[in-house]
Scaffold this motif. Sequence first.
Motif, PDB file in Angstrom:
ATOM      1  N   ALA A  61      -3.696 -15.249   4.364  1.00  0.00           N
ATOM      2  CA  ALA A  61      -3.786 -13.975   5.087  1.00  0.00           C
ATOM      3  C   ALA A  61      -2.792 -12.969   4.523  1.00  0.00           C
ATOM      4  N   ARG A  62      -1.578 -13.428   4.221  1.00  0.00           N
ATOM      5  CA  ARG A  62      -0.571 -12.523   3.644  1.00  0.00           C
ATOM      6  C   ARG A  62      -1.039 -11.979   2.303  1.00  0.00           C
ATOM      7  N   THR A  63      -1.632 -12.847   1.497  1.00  0.00           N
ATOM      8  CA  THR A  63      -2.134 -12.423   0.190  1.00  0.00           C
ATOM      9  C   THR A  63      -3.223 -11.378   0.346  1.00  0.00           C
ATOM     10  N   HIS A  64      -4.176 -11.624   1.236  1.00  0.00           N
ATOM     11  CA  HIS A  64      -5.255 -10.642   1.467  1.00  0.00           C
ATOM     12  C   HIS A  64      -4.684  -9.325   1.989  1.00  0.00           C
ATOM     13  N   TYR A  65      -3.703  -9.408   2.873  1.00  0.00           N
ATOM     14  CA  TYR A  65      -3.057  -8.231   3.452  1.00  0.00           C
ATOM     15  C   TYR A  65      -2.390  -7.392   2.357  1.00  0.00           C
ATOM     16  N   GLU A  66      -1.587  -8.033   1.537  1.00  0.00           N
ATOM     17  CA  GLU A  66      -0.857  -7.313   0.491  1.00  0.00           C
ATOM     18  C   GLU A  66      -1.801  -6.754  -0.565  1.00  0.00           C
ATOM     19  N   ARG A  67      -2.779  -7.531  -0.985  1.00  0.00           N
ATOM     20  CA  ARG A  67      -3.731  -7.047  -1.988  1.00  0.00           C
ATOM     21  C   ARG A  67      -4.570  -5.898  -1.447  1.00  0.00           C
ATOM     22  N   GLY A  68      -4.955  -5.982  -0.179  1.00  0.00           N
ATOM     23  CA  GLY A  68      -5.712  -4.895   0.438  1.00  0.00           C
ATOM     24  C   GLY A  68      -4.909  -3.613   0.488  1.00  0.00           C
ATOM     25  N   LYS A  69      -3.634  -3.721   0.880  1.00  0.00           N
ATOM     26  CA  LYS A  69      -2.768  -2.536   0.917  1.00  0.00           C
ATOM     27  C   LYS A  69      -2.607  -1.943  -0.477  1.00  0.00           C
ATOM     28  N   GLN A  70      -2.415  -2.800  -1.476  1.00  0.00           N
ATOM     29  CA  GLN A  70      -2.260  -2.315  -2.852  1.00  0.00           C
ATOM     30  C   GLN A  70      -3.502  -1.559  -3.309  1.00  0.00           C
ATOM     31  N   GLN A  71      -4.666  -2.124  -3.032  1.00  0.00           N
ATOM     32  CA  GLN A  71      -5.905  -1.453  -3.438  1.00  0.00           C
ATOM     33  C   GLN A  71      -6.063  -0.107  -2.738  1.00  0.00           C
ATOM     34  N   LEU A  72      -5.758  -0.070  -1.438  1.00  0.00           N
ATOM     35  CA  LEU A  72      -5.872   1.199  -0.713  1.00  0.00           C
ATOM     36  C   LEU A  72      -4.902   2.232  -1.278  1.00  0.00           C
ATOM     37  N   ARG A  73      -3.678   1.820  -1.551  1.00  0.00           N
ATOM     38  CA  ARG A  73      -2.702   2.747  -2.126  1.00  0.00           C
ATOM     39  C   ARG A  73      -3.219   3.320  -3.446  1.00  0.00           C
ATOM     40  N   ARG A  74      -3.718   2.434  -4.286  1.00  0.00           N
ATOM     41  CA  ARG A  74      -4.224   2.845  -5.593  1.00  0.00           C
ATOM     42  C   ARG A  74      -5.409   3.818  -5.431  1.00  0.00           C
ATOM     43  N   ARG A  75      -6.323   3.470  -4.554  1.00  0.00           N
ATOM     44  CA  ARG A  75      -7.535   4.281  -4.376  1.00  0.00           C
ATOM     45  C   ARG A  75      -7.258   5.609  -3.687  1.00  0.00           C
ATOM     46  N   LEU A  76      -6.280   5.609  -2.780  1.00  0.00           N
ATOM     47  CA  LEU A  76      -5.965   6.827  -2.040  1.00  0.00           C
ATOM     48  C   LEU A  76      -4.869   7.653  -2.714  1.00  0.00           C
ATOM     49  N   GLY A  77      -4.258   7.075  -3.744  1.00  0.00           N
ATOM     50  CA  GLY A  77      -3.218   7.796  -4.470  1.00  0.00           C
ATOM     51  C   GLY A  77      -1.934   7.960  -3.686  1.00  0.00           C
ATOM     52  N   SER A  78      -1.582   6.934  -2.893  1.00  0.00           N
ATOM     53  CA  SER A  78      -0.382   6.997  -2.044  1.00  0.00           C
ATOM     54  C   SER A  78       0.698   6.088  -2.586  1.00  0.00           C
ATOM     55  N   ASP A  79       1.928   6.555  -2.567  1.00  0.00           N
ATOM     56  CA  ASP A  79       3.060   5.714  -2.974  1.00  0.00           C
ATOM     57  C   ASP A  79       3.777   5.123  -1.768  1.00  0.00           C
ATOM     58  N   GLY A  80       3.314   5.421  -0.562  1.00  0.00           N
ATOM     59  CA  GLY A  80       3.976   4.949   0.656  1.00  0.00           C
ATOM     60  C   GLY A  80       3.704   3.486   0.930  1.00  0.00           C
ATOM     61  N   PRO A  81       4.262   2.951   2.047  1.00  0.00           N
ATOM     62  CA  PRO A  81       4.112   1.523   2.378  1.00  0.00           C
ATOM     63  C   PRO A  81       2.707   1.100   2.742  1.00  0.00           C
TER      64      PRO A  81
END
Length: 81
Positions: A61-81
Amino acid sequence: TRSAPARDPAAAHEAVRCHARLRGELTRLPRRQREVLHLVYYQEMTIEEAARVMGIALGTARTHYERGKQQLRRRLGSDGP
């Protein structure tokens, strides 16, 4: 009594647009990443609770959580948490 301050229409439009973009990007994530992020952010669960609900290991679950956040950041162009 005081009424609520009028909301800036441009800011309200931008918030709606950003929320719609986030929802759209969430639907593009792999199912497990999307599910754990939904449970944590929208259902206000901990990652441990989300893992239990999904029937997966906490580490997974932690892996899916972190990878999902990373993908969203990349796709949305956000450097935030």
